[in-house]
Design a protein around this motif. Structure first.
Motif, mmCIF file in Angstrom:
data_model
loop_
_atom_site.group_PDB
_atom_site.id
_atom_site.type_symbol
_atom_site.label_atom_id
_atom_site.label_comp_id
_atom_site.label_asym_id
_atom_site.label_seq_id
_atom_site.Cartn_x
_atom_site.Cartn_y
_atom_site.Cartn_z
ATOM 1 N N ILE A 254 -15.476 -32.017 -4.490
ATOM 2 C CA ILE A 254 -16.250 -31.694 -5.697
ATOM 3 C C ILE A 254 -17.628 -32.353 -5.624
ATOM 4 C CG2 ILE A 254 -16.408 -32.022 -8.199
ATOM 5 C CD1 ILE A 254 -13.289 -31.797 -8.218
ATOM 6 N N TYR A 255 -17.660 -33.619 -5.210
ATOM 7 C CA TYR A 255 -18.933 -34.327 -5.099
ATOM 8 C C TYR A 255 -19.867 -33.586 -4.141
ATOM 9 C CZ TYR A 255 -22.491 -37.751 -4.065
ATOM 10 O OH TYR A 255 -23.706 -38.360 -3.894
ATOM 11 N N GLU A 256 -19.341 -33.202 -2.986
ATOM 12 C CA GLU A 256 -20.180 -32.529 -2.003
ATOM 13 C C GLU A 256 -20.694 -31.194 -2.536
ATOM 14 O OE1 GLU A 256 -20.424 -31.450 2.718
ATOM 15 O OE2 GLU A 256 -18.889 -32.850 2.024
ATOM 16 N N GLU A 257 -19.862 -30.461 -3.254
ATOM 17 C CA GLU A 257 -20.310 -29.193 -3.850
ATOM 18 C C GLU A 257 -21.418 -29.435 -4.876
ATOM 19 O OE1 GLU A 257 -16.675 -27.477 -5.338
ATOM 20 O OE2 GLU A 257 -15.974 -26.949 -3.335
ATOM 21 N N LEU A 258 -21.246 -30.454 -5.705
ATOM 22 C CA LEU A 258 -22.286 -30.789 -6.685
ATOM 23 C C LEU A 258 -23.572 -31.233 -6.002
ATOM 24 C CD1 LEU A 258 -20.132 -32.763 -9.289
ATOM 25 C CD2 LEU A 258 -21.178 -30.507 -9.614
ATOM 26 N N PHE A 259 -23.434 -32.056 -4.966
ATOM 27 C CA PHE A 259 -24.599 -32.540 -4.240
ATOM 28 C C PHE A 259 -25.343 -31.356 -3.615
ATOM 29 C CE2 PHE A 259 -27.214 -34.381 -1.012
ATOM 30 C CZ PHE A 259 -27.535 -35.643 -1.477
ATOM 31 N N GLU A 260 -24.611 -30.446 -3.007
ATOM 32 C CA GLU A 260 -25.243 -29.289 -2.372
ATOM 33 C C GLU A 260 -25.977 -28.424 -3.401
ATOM 34 O OE1 GLU A 260 -24.358 -25.589 0.689
ATOM 35 O OE2 GLU A 260 -22.660 -26.726 -0.106
ATOM 36 N N THR A 261 -25.359 -28.181 -4.526
ATOM 37 C CA THR A 261 -26.000 -27.393 -5.585
ATOM 38 C C THR A 261 -27.300 -28.049 -6.025
ATOM 39 O OG1 THR A 261 -23.888 -26.520 -6.348
ATOM 40 C CG2 THR A 261 -25.714 -26.489 -7.928
ATOM 41 N N ASN A 262 -27.257 -29.345 -6.235
ATOM 42 C CA ASN A 262 -28.460 -30.080 -6.642
ATOM 43 C C ASN A 262 -29.499 -30.086 -5.523
ATOM 44 O OD1 ASN A 262 -30.019 -31.718 -8.450
ATOM 45 N ND2 ASN A 262 -29.451 -33.475 -7.212
ATOM 46 N N TYR B 47 -27.764 -31.377 4.424
ATOM 47 C CA TYR B 47 -28.281 -30.222 3.691
ATOM 48 C C TYR B 47 -29.758 -29.953 3.970
ATOM 49 C CZ TYR B 47 -23.731 -30.016 1.685
ATOM 50 O OH TYR B 47 -22.379 -29.899 1.551
ATOM 51 N N GLY B 48 -30.498 -30.973 4.386
ATOM 52 C CA GLY B 48 -31.872 -30.754 4.809
ATOM 53 C C GLY B 48 -31.929 -29.803 5.991
#
Length: 159
Positions: free
Chosen positions: A45-53, A129-130
């Motif tokens: 969940i954290y990674e999904e939120l981080f990616e969205t942001n 993600y960069g």
């Protein structure tokens, strides 16, 4: 009626308190997600939120040079407690930036509160993600938690 007022906090102390609060947001979110959903699901969940942001934050850099990205970082990061400077070089016919970070508010705050190091949930995610979203490619060369005096990243243009 009795008036009760809190003490006045010097603005320098207020700034430090705000920087610390901002620096703890992601580590505490990660910790809460893992406590609530378990390690595996919390990390997901954290990674999904981080990616969205990350996608939202990085949209303004699409099509920009890595130098433009780095210049934006050195303009903003000091306001959030970072000590940062950039070296621009040409290597193999392309512009490369070296990002030097000698003060990391995330690292300082997590150490202060005995939380896990923030590198995996912040810096490593930014690197991942960069590259995925073609902002640039970050390669860690130095790492303060490993004993180096700074964190240093070599940043090359996205491929």
């Amino acid at each position: 009626m009795t008036k009760v007022a809190g003490q006045t906090i010097p603005w320098e102390k207020q700034r430090d308190m705000l920087i610390e609060a901002v620096a703890l947001k992601l580590p505490l979110l990660h910790q809460s997600l893992c406590a609530t959903y378990g390690e595996e699901k919390g990390n997901q969940i954290y990674e999904e939120l981080f990616e969205t942001n990350f996608k939202r934050r990085s949209a303004r850099f699409q099509g920009k040079s890595i130098v433009d990205v780095m210049m934006a970082e050195i303009e903003v990061f000091p306001a959030f407690g970072w000590e940062i400077w950039i070296e621009k070089k040409e290597e193999n016919g392309q512009v490369v930036c070296y990002e030097h970070l000698s003060r990391c508010p995330h690292l300082e705050a997590t150490k202060k509160y005995n939380l896990p190091l923030p590198c995996a949930i912040i810096c490593d995610m930014d690197c991942k993600y960069g590259e995925k979203y073609k902002v640039g490619k970050w390669e860690r060369l130095k790492h303060m938690p490993s004993g180096d005096p700074e964190c240093c990243f070599k940043i090359t243009p996205a491929r």
